[in-house]
Design a protein around this motif. Structure first.
Motif, PDB file in Angstrom:
ATOM      1  N   GLN A  75       2.027   6.149  -7.669  1.00  0.00           N
ATOM      2  CA  GLN A  75       2.403   6.198  -6.244  1.00  0.00           C
ATOM      3  C   GLN A  75       3.403   5.091  -5.912  1.00  0.00           C
ATOM      4  O   GLN A  75       4.346   5.309  -5.158  1.00  0.00           O
ATOM      5  N   GLN A  76       3.185   3.919  -6.480  1.00  0.00           N
ATOM      6  CA  GLN A  76       4.113   2.834  -6.186  1.00  0.00           C
ATOM      7  C   GLN A  76       5.489   3.125  -6.783  1.00  0.00           C
ATOM      8  O   GLN A  76       6.516   2.795  -6.186  1.00  0.00           O
ATOM      9  N   GLU A 120       4.491  -7.718  -2.226  1.00  0.00           N
ATOM     10  CA  GLU A 120       3.317  -7.645  -3.117  1.00  0.00           C
ATOM     11  C   GLU A 120       3.097  -6.232  -3.649  1.00  0.00           C
ATOM     12  O   GLU A 120       2.028  -5.643  -3.460  1.00  0.00           O
ATOM     13  N   PRO A 121       4.099  -5.696  -4.329  1.00  0.00           N
ATOM     14  CA  PRO A 121       4.043  -4.282  -4.741  1.00  0.00           C
ATOM     15  C   PRO A 121       2.964  -3.976  -5.772  1.00  0.00           C
ATOM     16  O   PRO A 121       2.617  -2.813  -5.940  1.00  0.00           O
ATOM     17  N   HIS A 146       0.814  -1.226   0.000  1.00  0.00           N
ATOM     18  CA  HIS A 146       0.000   0.000   0.000  1.00  0.00           C
ATOM     19  C   HIS A 146       0.845   1.273   0.000  1.00  0.00           C
ATOM     20  O   HIS A 146       0.484   2.273   0.609  1.00  0.00           O
ATOM     21  N   PHE A 147       1.986   1.219  -0.669  1.00  0.00           N
ATOM     22  CA  PHE A 147       2.854   2.372  -0.954  1.00  0.00           C
ATOM     23  C   PHE A 147       3.422   3.042   0.298  1.00  0.00           C
ATOM     24  O   PHE A 147       4.593   3.350   0.341  1.00  0.00           O
ATOM     25  N   ILE A 173       9.104   3.377  -4.822  1.00  0.00           N
ATOM     26  CA  ILE A 173      10.365   2.739  -5.233  1.00  0.00           C
ATOM     27  C   ILE A 173      11.479   3.792  -5.306  1.00  0.00           C
ATOM     28  O   ILE A 173      12.578   3.591  -4.778  1.00  0.00           O
ATOM     29  N   ALA A 174      11.175   4.926  -5.931  1.00  0.00           N
ATOM     30  CA  ALA A 174      12.171   6.002  -6.024  1.00  0.00           C
ATOM     31  C   ALA A 174      12.602   6.454  -4.626  1.00  0.00           C
ATOM     32  O   ALA A 174      13.788   6.670  -4.363  1.00  0.00           O
ATOM     33  N   ARG A 175      11.631   6.567  -3.735  1.00  0.00           N
ATOM     34  CA  ARG A 175      11.939   7.006  -2.368  1.00  0.00           C
ATOM     35  C   ARG A 175      12.919   6.041  -1.698  1.00  0.00           C
ATOM     36  O   ARG A 175      13.869   6.465  -1.040  1.00  0.00           O
TER      37      ARG A 175
END
Ligand code: ADP
Ligand code: MG
Length: 257
Positions: free
Chosen positions: A159-160, A179-180, A102-103, A164-166
């Motif tokens: 958002q996902q 479970e992305p 859930h991001f 990932i970038a974060r």
């Protein structure tokens, strides 16, 4: 998702051990959730973990960065033993990035602020530098134009990709994915998997809990099947899918494929 399988030569697996889990057990109260987990992950490996709901997949990967505590056995990350020693936990968390179903973005911060928060406050990076690095990663996940928006203004797939970038902004050696894509609308799944494929090609060590079996075939060098808190079976993807050994794996595959 691109159709051709990734050339394995693109992704070198090192002899160096990234994660070593030995005889690991975990209980939630009386409930024995993980039973004698043994897993060695070398640098550059891409491992897909699958199994029925409740089999302990999330708990296992959450133990790797101490979001959950194990009670028996040992977990080493980059040669560091995961124990109650806060210094060790800190050092391991520096190595390991995690992406959730859930991001888990901060809704009141912009995309760019989500990405620079930890580098600035945890790593003490100057703001300018953190922003430049964040923009580089937002370009890599193909959403630099969304930097000033808030998470609520983005699609789930976007958002996902921010999540990932974060994670990448902290320069992790290892990425854990839980479970992305399972909370995403079907049309957004491939934009996230493409980013993960790109990351795999860059040589990132990856542990991915996912039921995206197309992704597993293309990217994973190993697939692990869990059931009832145990690792039941592991194999390279082709063998895993065409020649599963255990009945539980066969049943699982018949339900999802
Ligand atoms: P998976 O990710 O494979 O679906 P989980 O690791 O989330 O499985 O959960 C494994 C088992 O542990 C499930 O039976 C679940 O209900 C239980 N569980 C998960 N988290 C907790 C918790 N915080 N407290 C008690 N039981 C939990
Ligand atoms: Mg789970």
């Amino acid at each position: 998702m691109s159709e051709q399988a990734i050339e394995t030569t693109e992704m070198q697996i090192s002899d160096e051990v990234a994660i070593e889990i030995t005889g690991m057990h975990k209980w939630y109260g009386d409930f024995h959730v993980l039973k004698n987990i043994n897993l060695q992950v070398r640098r550059g490996e891409r491992i897909v973990i699958c199994g029925p709901s409740g089999s302990g997949k999330s708990t296992m990967i959450r133990c790797i960065n101490r979001l959950e505590e194990h009670q028996q056995g040992s977990i080493q990350v980059g040669g560091i033993e995961l124990s109650n020693d806060l210094k060790n936990i800190d050092a391991i968390r520096r190595e390991v990035g995690m992406v959730f179903q859930h991001f888990n973005l901060f809704p009141h911060l912009t995309v760019l602020e989500n990405c620079t928060l930890a580098p600035i406050w945890v790593r003490k990076m100057p703001k300018r530098e953190a922003e430049e690095a964040a923009m580089k990663y937002l370009e890599r996940v193909k959403i630099p134009d969304q930097a000033k928006k808030y998470p609520g203004q983005l699609s789930g797939g976007q958002q996902q990709r921010v999540a990932i970038a974060r994670s990448l902004c902290m320069n992790p050696e290892i990425m854990l994915f839980d479970e992305p894509t399972s909370a995403l609308d079907p049309e957004m799944i491939s934009e996230v998997l493409d980013v993960m494929i790109d990351l795999a090609k860059s040589g990132m060590t990856m542990l991915c809990v996912t039921h995206e079996m197309g992704f597993a075939r293309k990217v994973a060098n190993r697939v692990i099947f869990m059931d009832g808190g145990e690792i039941i079976e592991e194999n390279e993807p082709e063998q895993f899918f065409t020649n599963p050994k255990s009945d539980r794996t066969k049943l699982f595959l018949s339900q999802i494929l």
